[in-house]
Design a protein around this motif. Sequence first.
Motif, PDB file in Angstrom:
ATOM      1  N   ALA A  35      29.438  55.322  24.847  1.00 36.73           N
ATOM      2  CA  ALA A  35      30.546  54.673  25.553  1.00 36.73           C
ATOM      3  C   ALA A  35      30.146  54.207  26.949  1.00 36.73           C
ATOM      4  N   ARG A  77      26.556  51.032  25.785  1.00 34.09           N
ATOM      5  CA  ARG A  77      27.463  49.889  25.732  1.00 34.09           C
ATOM      6  C   ARG A  77      27.144  48.879  26.833  1.00 34.09           C
ATOM      7  N   GLU A 107      29.593  45.988  20.082  1.00 32.95           N
ATOM      8  CA  GLU A 107      31.012  46.342  20.214  1.00 32.95           C
ATOM      9  C   GLU A 107      31.555  47.006  18.950  1.00 32.95           C
ATOM     10  N   GLU A 148      33.299  50.618  19.055  1.00 33.65           N
ATOM     11  CA  GLU A 148      34.643  50.826  18.524  1.00 33.65           C
ATOM     12  C   GLU A 148      34.642  51.944  17.480  1.00 33.65           C
ATOM     13  N   PHE A 167      34.615  55.239  19.279  1.00 36.23           N
ATOM     14  CA  PHE A 167      35.918  55.627  19.811  1.00 36.23           C
ATOM     15  C   PHE A 167      36.842  56.149  18.714  1.00 36.23           C
ATOM     16  N   LYS A 180      34.462  49.726  34.163  1.00 35.45           N
ATOM     17  CA  LYS A 180      35.357  49.368  33.056  1.00 35.45           C
ATOM     18  C   LYS A 180      35.096  50.238  31.830  1.00 35.45           C
ATOM     19  N   ALA A 181      33.810  50.485  31.540  1.00 34.44           N
ATOM     20  CA  ALA A 181      33.459  51.325  30.386  1.00 34.44           C
ATOM     21  C   ALA A 181      33.952  52.745  30.581  1.00 34.44           C
ATOM     22  N   GLU A 202      36.505  53.779  32.440  1.00 35.61           N
ATOM     23  CA  GLU A 202      37.968  53.842  32.372  1.00 35.61           C
ATOM     24  C   GLU A 202      38.461  53.824  30.928  1.00 35.61           C
ATOM     25  N   GLU A 203      37.854  52.976  30.086  1.00 29.98           N
ATOM     26  CA  GLU A 203      38.269  52.953  28.681  1.00 29.98           C
ATOM     27  C   GLU A 203      37.873  54.250  27.980  1.00 29.98           C
ATOM     28  N   GLU A 245      40.295  57.002  28.890  1.00 27.72           N
ATOM     29  CA  GLU A 245      41.618  56.754  28.294  1.00 27.72           C
ATOM     30  C   GLU A 245      41.626  57.083  26.803  1.00 27.72           C
ATOM     31  N   ARG A 246      40.561  56.720  26.084  1.00 27.78           N
ATOM     32  CA  ARG A 246      40.581  56.819  24.622  1.00 27.78           C
ATOM     33  C   ARG A 246      40.036  58.150  24.096  1.00 27.78           C
TER      34      ARG A 246
END
Length: 306
Positions: free
Chosen positions: A151, A155, A162, A166, A169, A231-232, A234-235, A238-239
Amino acid sequence: MRESSKNFAPADWLEAELADTLDEDYELELGEAGLSLEIKKIYQRVHGESLPRGDYFRALLRLQAELIKLQDWVVHHKKRVVVLFEGRDAAGKGGVIKRITQRLNPRVVRVVALPAPSDREKTQWYFQRYVPHLPAGGEIVLFDRSWYNRAGVERVMGFANEEQVEQFFKDVPEFERMLARDGIQLVKYWFSITDEEQQLRFMMRIHDPLKQWKLSPMDLQSRVRWEDYTKAKEEMLERTNIPEAPWYIVEGNDKKRARLNCIDHLLSLFPYADIPSEEIELPERIFNPDYERAVLPPELYVPQKY
């Protein structure tokens, strides 16, 4: 003739042992003392007054004593513990791992820092190369970076597409729930530092010969792609922040406080207690009056230059 214990002074011996311990701690801190003068001035100007050395060491020694209790509790109850340390390059992960393991039994507590996957490993199930390092009963495993490479660095640097990201995740929450259902306690730390702090630490490494080995082309690229990493991250948070294995963010701009805060928090996650143990007594050495120690040839000895 047997050595006399008449001149043995326990207090003197304990004082010498304490001095050795503090020397060991000072040695770990040499990285900051080894900076070029100009970089050190900048660092002090940015950070202001650091935690006083005496206060820091007293707190660290107290927490390390508690870590020994945690270790004994894990062994006694056959617990299985995994701690992940993630964060940007130069965020301080290695520093806190060193302080956690410094006084613990390496047969109980071990560090896993895997290199880049081999060609063979790239064809395996993504989590496969991490599974063999998971703990057995009575063990604690500290991952210095983990499966979350997918992640982050994979990435951002384009080592994973991608579609693979995905899939990661989708898989990682269930993978971690499987670990939790099987009785493994998983703790996940993200060490957070600012853009300016990472730049300063990279400059410190560039100008300090003792730390230049820590810099790699990948580290330098991480500076170029700071926003992509943000950005990576933060995602990812979150996930993958699930109840069975939540993320804990450690503010890392102040290294000493980050170490103390992380260790203190880690200890707070376990209901450990003192484990009763038998009192240890040193047995008497068998003494043979007819034994004479053989004289070994001098070339076998390491030269005493110091």
